[in-house]
Design an enzyme around this catalytic site. Structure first.
Site: not given
Ligand code: PMP
Length: 402
Positions: A119, A196, A199, A222, A360
């Site tokens: 991401h 990270d 997910q 999430k 993203c």
């Molecule tokens: N890493 C992953 C794998 C994600 O799916 C996301 C959110 N789509 C993020 C980072 C970023 O998370 P946040 O926008 O809640 O900070």
């Protein structure tokens, strides 16, 4: 498990464009159970107050609930409370580590490793750090099916590697990476590893001791809690040695113009009034999923993934993007040369919420030579019937768009 569980989520019981809502955008954000909604409501109705410094009843109650939530998170991750830092979300967790541990430990010529399918929030903060320090960002390549190529990862590791940062589960394709092995190999060259967990936390049990990760970040929204709250876990000895992130109230022991001493963990990284009701909601959300049981959740979601993969594959012209052996309940797909956004719009007209675009993950899309995908992501409150409804709606949409 479903009809009783669905009753816990009021938002699911509505029509969108005259059809019952099918919410398949759980990888972007999950819906909230009544337990979480009520916890936030109770906070404002019964004990809204600033925490940690009040002698009065409401402040004590708010502090107790907030610190209870920290305990819940610590137990959930198998960590100590000193290792649990409340942050805004995964994005802030990565930025915090890049700006503190990274700023302190990465120098010119050093290397940081990420995978090709991260991401943006697990790429850009490391790029910024590399630019600042004259370090290099190295990238683990992936296969066409969306798995990291482990031998290539091993080749990238060297004494120059200072940080490896990788998602446990890919948001775009659902791949579950072999993070335990990634961590083990990084440690052999003396690098620290950031996981990270954005997910992963909604779908599986994560034990930081078992993984032996050095840092892990995740987002409350999430994992069925409120938005704007998340967690950075770090090993205590690393957090102790790191400089603070933001300066301000709460993160200090004493302040004078001669100099400031910083607070003990975990408050050292928690400057300012925090997201109190968000933190409380996170504790409630984790208790809620633990009551259902993460093993049960994982098994049911796997059933949805298998069923969905089978049903979606039957749609003529549909190609699933991301077919790793180990996957969470995410199905990314393309249909012929139809633009994902057009499909998303037509599904929305049928009350079905999916996500379309690059998720993203632009470098991943470049690697796959596509602009984006349609993504259906399932949670434990979704059903096979919703998958059937979606497949039928997809077939109708494809007819319109072909
Ligand atoms: N890493 C992953 C794998 C994600 O799916 C996301 C959110 N789509 C993020 C980072 C970023 O998370 P946040 O926008 O809640 O900070």
């Amino acid at each position: 498990m479903n009809s009783s569980i669905r009753a816990h989520f009021p938002i699911l019981h509505q029509n969108v464009n005259g059809k019952p809502l099918v919410y398949f955008d759980n990888a972007a954000t999950s819906q909230k159970p009544l337990a979480v909604i009520n916890a936030i409501k109770d906070y404002y109705e019964q004990y809204n107050s600033n925490i940690h410094r009040g002698a009065h009843h409401l402040a004590q109650l708010a502090t107790e609930k907030y610190e209870d939530a920290r305990k819940t998170v610590a137990q959930h991750l198998n960590a100590s409370e000193r290792e649990i830092n409340f942050v805004r979300g995964t994005t802030e967790a990565v930025n915090l580590v890049a700006s503190t541990y990274g700023r302190q430990n990465v120098k010119a010529g050093d290397e940081i490793i990420v995978s090709e399918m991260e991401h943006h929030s697990n790429i850009v903060p490391w790029q910024m750090l590399c630019e600042d320090k004259g370090a290099t960002l190295r990238v683990i390549p992936i296969t066409d099916s969306g798995e990291i190529i482990f031998e290539e990862y091993l080749k990238l590791l060297s004494e120059k590697t200072k940080i490896v940062s990788i998602a446990y589960i890919s948001n775009a394709l659902g791949t579950i990476h072999p993070v335990k092995e990634v961590i083990r190999e990084a440690h052999k060259v003396g690098a620290v590893v950031f996981i990270d967990g954005a997910q992963a936390l909604p779908h599986k049990k994560v034990d930081v001791k078992d993984l032996d990760c050095d840092f892990l970040g995740f987002s409350g929204h999430k994992v069925f809690a409120g938005t704007g709250i998340g967690i950075l876990y770090g090993k205590e000895k690393l957090l102790e040695a790191m400089p603070p992130y933001m300066g301000g109230g709460e993160m200090i022991k004493s302040v004078s113009f001669a100099g400031t001493t910083y607070n003990d963990l975990p408050y050292k990284f928690e400057a300012g009034t925090p997201h109190i009701e968000g933190g409380i909601s996170l504790g409630v959300a984790l208790n809620y999923i633990n009551e259902i049981g993460l093993d049960k959740i994982a098994a049911y979601e796997d059933e949805l993934l298998q069923y969905g993969t089978h049903k979606f594959s039957e749609v003529e012209g549909l190609r699933i993007v991301g077919t790793a052996k180990e996957k969470a309940s995410v199905i990314s797909f393309l249909v012929n040369d139809i633009h994902p956004y057009d499909l998303g719009v037509l599904l929305n007209q049928q009350g079905i919420a999916i996500r379309t675009g690059h998720h993203c993950c632009q470098p991943l899309m470049d690697r796959l030579k596509i602009e984006g995908t349609c993504r259906a992501s399932f949670a434990f409150y979704n059903t096979k019937e919703e998958i059937d409804v979606t497949v039928n709606a997809l077939k109708r949409a494809i007819k319109v768009l072909s």
